[in-house]
Design a protein around this motif. Sequence first.
Motif, PDB file in Angstrom:
ATOM      1  N   SER A  10      -8.791  35.784  44.013  1.00 28.13           N
ATOM      2  CA  SER A  10      -8.684  34.748  45.055  1.00 28.13           C
ATOM      3  C   SER A  10      -8.605  33.368  44.422  1.00 28.13           C
ATOM      4  O   SER A  10      -7.770  32.535  44.808  1.00 28.13           O
ATOM      5  CB  SER A  10      -9.891  34.821  45.993  1.00 28.13           C
ATOM      6  OG  SER A  10      -9.864  35.998  46.763  1.00 28.13           O
ATOM      7  N   GLY A  11      -9.481  33.128  43.431  1.00 25.93           N
ATOM      8  CA  GLY A  11      -9.471  31.831  42.768  1.00 25.93           C
ATOM      9  C   GLY A  11      -8.168  31.554  42.052  1.00 25.93           C
ATOM     10  O   GLY A  11      -7.610  30.455  42.142  1.00 25.93           O
TER      11      GLY A  11
ATOM     12  N   GLY B 288      -5.352  28.701  42.707  1.00 27.89           N
ATOM     13  CA  GLY B 288      -4.905  27.825  41.634  1.00 27.89           C
ATOM     14  C   GLY B 288      -3.390  27.824  41.499  1.00 27.89           C
ATOM     15  O   GLY B 288      -2.776  26.771  41.312  1.00 27.89           O
TER      16      GLY B 288
ATOM     17  N   LEU C  28     -10.093  24.556  40.147  1.00 27.05           N
ATOM     18  CA  LEU C  28     -10.141  25.236  41.443  1.00 27.05           C
ATOM     19  C   LEU C  28     -10.366  26.738  41.301  1.00 27.05           C
ATOM     20  O   LEU C  28     -11.239  27.300  41.984  1.00 27.05           O
ATOM     21  CB  LEU C  28      -8.863  24.948  42.234  1.00 27.05           C
ATOM     22  CG  LEU C  28      -8.827  25.455  43.669  1.00 27.05           C
ATOM     23  CD1 LEU C  28      -9.951  24.830  44.491  1.00 27.05           C
ATOM     24  CD2 LEU C  28      -7.479  25.138  44.315  1.00 27.05           C
ATOM     25  N   PRO C  29      -9.635  27.472  40.433  1.00 24.39           N
ATOM     26  CA  PRO C  29      -9.918  28.906  40.268  1.00 24.39           C
ATOM     27  C   PRO C  29     -11.349  29.185  39.815  1.00 24.39           C
ATOM     28  O   PRO C  29     -11.974  30.153  40.278  1.00 24.39           O
ATOM     29  CB  PRO C  29      -8.909  29.346  39.205  1.00 24.39           C
ATOM     30  CG  PRO C  29      -7.796  28.378  39.313  1.00 24.39           C
ATOM     31  CD  PRO C  29      -8.438  27.071  39.662  1.00 24.39           C
TER      32      PRO C  29
ATOM     33  N   ILE D  18     -12.188  34.526  50.629  1.00 22.45           N
ATOM     34  CA  ILE D  18     -13.342  33.644  50.470  1.00 22.45           C
ATOM     35  C   ILE D  18     -13.883  33.229  51.826  1.00 22.45           C
ATOM     36  O   ILE D  18     -15.095  33.241  52.074  1.00 22.45           O
ATOM     37  CB  ILE D  18     -12.961  32.396  49.647  1.00 22.45           C
ATOM     38  CG1 ILE D  18     -12.437  32.799  48.268  1.00 22.45           C
ATOM     39  CG2 ILE D  18     -14.147  31.438  49.536  1.00 22.45           C
ATOM     40  CD1 ILE D  18     -13.470  33.410  47.372  1.00 22.45           C
TER      41      ILE D  18
ATOM     42  N   ALA E 294     -12.997  38.049  43.626  1.00 27.94           N
ATOM     43  CA  ALA E 294     -13.275  36.603  43.588  1.00 27.94           C
ATOM     44  C   ALA E 294     -12.330  35.907  42.608  1.00 27.94           C
ATOM     45  O   ALA E 294     -11.774  34.840  42.911  1.00 27.94           O
ATOM     46  CB  ALA E 294     -14.728  36.354  43.196  1.00 27.94           C
ATOM     47  N   PHE E 295     -12.147  36.512  41.429  1.00 23.47           N
ATOM     48  CA  PHE E 295     -11.268  35.911  40.428  1.00 23.47           C
ATOM     49  C   PHE E 295      -9.823  35.878  40.910  1.00 23.47           C
ATOM     50  O   PHE E 295      -9.105  34.888  40.723  1.00 23.47           O
ATOM     51  CB  PHE E 295     -11.358  36.688  39.113  1.00 23.47           C
ATOM     52  CG  PHE E 295     -10.450  36.155  38.043  1.00 23.47           C
ATOM     53  CD1 PHE E 295     -10.761  34.970  37.385  1.00 23.47           C
ATOM     54  CD2 PHE E 295      -9.286  36.826  37.705  1.00 23.47           C
ATOM     55  CE1 PHE E 295      -9.916  34.467  36.403  1.00 23.47           C
ATOM     56  CE2 PHE E 295      -8.437  36.327  36.734  1.00 23.47           C
ATOM     57  CZ  PHE E 295      -8.748  35.148  36.071  1.00 23.47           C
TER      58      PHE E 295
ATOM     59  N   ILE F 135     -13.708  28.453  42.864  1.00 21.93           N
ATOM     60  CA  ILE F 135     -13.530  29.444  43.926  1.00 21.93           C
ATOM     61  C   ILE F 135     -14.063  30.804  43.493  1.00 21.93           C
ATOM     62  O   ILE F 135     -14.657  31.541  44.293  1.00 21.93           O
ATOM     63  CB  ILE F 135     -12.046  29.548  44.328  1.00 21.93           C
ATOM     64  CG1 ILE F 135     -11.601  28.249  45.009  1.00 21.93           C
ATOM     65  CG2 ILE F 135     -11.814  30.724  45.271  1.00 21.93           C
ATOM     66  CD1 ILE F 135     -12.367  27.908  46.267  1.00 21.93           C
ATOM     67  N   THR F 136     -13.887  31.160  42.208  1.00 19.72           N
ATOM     68  CA  THR F 136     -14.439  32.425  41.700  1.00 19.72           C
ATOM     69  C   THR F 136     -15.954  32.426  41.814  1.00 19.72           C
ATOM     70  O   THR F 136     -16.560  33.409  42.277  1.00 19.72           O
ATOM     71  CB  THR F 136     -14.023  32.641  40.235  1.00 19.72           C
ATOM     72  OG1 THR F 136     -12.598  32.700  40.143  1.00 19.72           O
ATOM     73  CG2 THR F 136     -14.617  33.941  39.700  1.00 19.72           C
TER      74      THR F 136
END
Length: 466
Positions: A46-47, A51, A25-26, A281, A43-44, A29-30
């Motif tokens: 958020s991911g 997670g 998931l991370p 996101i 982005a990282f 999402i990233t």
Amino acid sequence: MWSQIANGFMSGFQFIINCGPTVMLPIIITIVGLIFGLKISAAFKSGLTLGIGFAGIKLVLDFMTTNIGPAAKAMVERTHVQLNALDVGWGSIAAVTWASPIIAILIFVILLINIVLLILKATHTLDVDIWNYHHMAIVGIMVYFVTKNVFLAVGSVAVMAIITFKMSDWSQPMVEGFFKIPGVSLPTVSALSSLVIAVPLNWILDKIPLFRKSKFSIKDAQKYLGFFGDSMIMGLLIGLAIGIFAGYDLQKILQLGVSMSAVLVLIPKMTSMFMEGLMPISESAQKWSQKKFKGRKLFIGLDAAVIVGNPDVITTALIIIPLTIAMAVVLPGNRVLPFADLAVVPFRVAMVVALTNGNLLKNIVIGLAVTASLLWCGSATAPVLTAIAKSVGIKLSTGGSLLISSFAATSMIQSYIVYFCFTWHPEFCVPILLIIIALIWYYFDFNKHINKAAEAEEVALKSKNN
């Protein structure tokens, strides 16, 4: 050279899949965040936040399974009823799915269907929840095992994907309206499938004054019950009740009560972390879609874990769980012993709660109807599921049970219908299924266009009068 690159890509993809959703998931999402224009750090973050939130939710659900599972089994054993298909949980079914030799083909088909539907503007859902593709893929795997026909297997998965993405679109207003999560849809079959039963049954219940006029919800219960209506107190009371019916001693009854109270407190907190990572996101996806698609709105398809922390959902599920055990004992034709998947009952009732707008009386009735379908469909397909597990070398601890089942796979009514049509005289059943899907598609989209036109006309009339 190209074959080596392809093999390397597939090996890397399989490695990520094998790491499970908390790692996958991370990463996904990233990548999605970067595509939608977020800086790599944002982005990282958020991911990773998603997670962590998912890991937290999984830990709480595992904690719930560990505590409720033995109690549920004890309740059934006290009735002396022989149920020979043990619910081994969705995780075991996912393992069976990903171990299939045709899984790569089926995952590609699901991705392709999503892309094609987006290009054709036949869906607004961009499904990034690749981990839960196994809910769609298992249908194709079971079809292939029964028919030995790869085309029927691929066709069944394609139909599952189309149904799932369209249901995600149609149910998105409920996700945004009831759960207050904008820009997100839930293409998770384990949550959406309940709507197949819930929508027509809700329409029937609306014709009955007792249900139509009922406004009783969890919030009302908290208002009238005061101290006893608090979510953690309700969890305590329900846990105590389960322990008593399980025949536990006082010490274990108290432990189960506190454990269930903890579940009601911890899951919303984990879900809030999930949402914290989701919002950047979602916002960037909306901006990106407006820029790239000139006003067209895209929904980010996520795991239904983002909504199971709702108090109405959790409380409804905790009421349904002991009733599920009782139903398993008395339901004619049932062979499933509910066990591992009792913890995922919140996923099965989440969209029901949104559909009824939190009407607790409706939630319980529809939730029980959904549970009955899970038990019946799970009983019908347990022999095939057991044979597939053995064929791929998955070792499952069945506790002496002859068969395995789950509240996932083709126990879900949507999946079962597709599986049945593609394995029982598909030359007749599949065309009928496709016609029904087309009619439902036309009905929902046509009504949506009519409502939009009516709203536009009303706005124009008001502007003219002003």
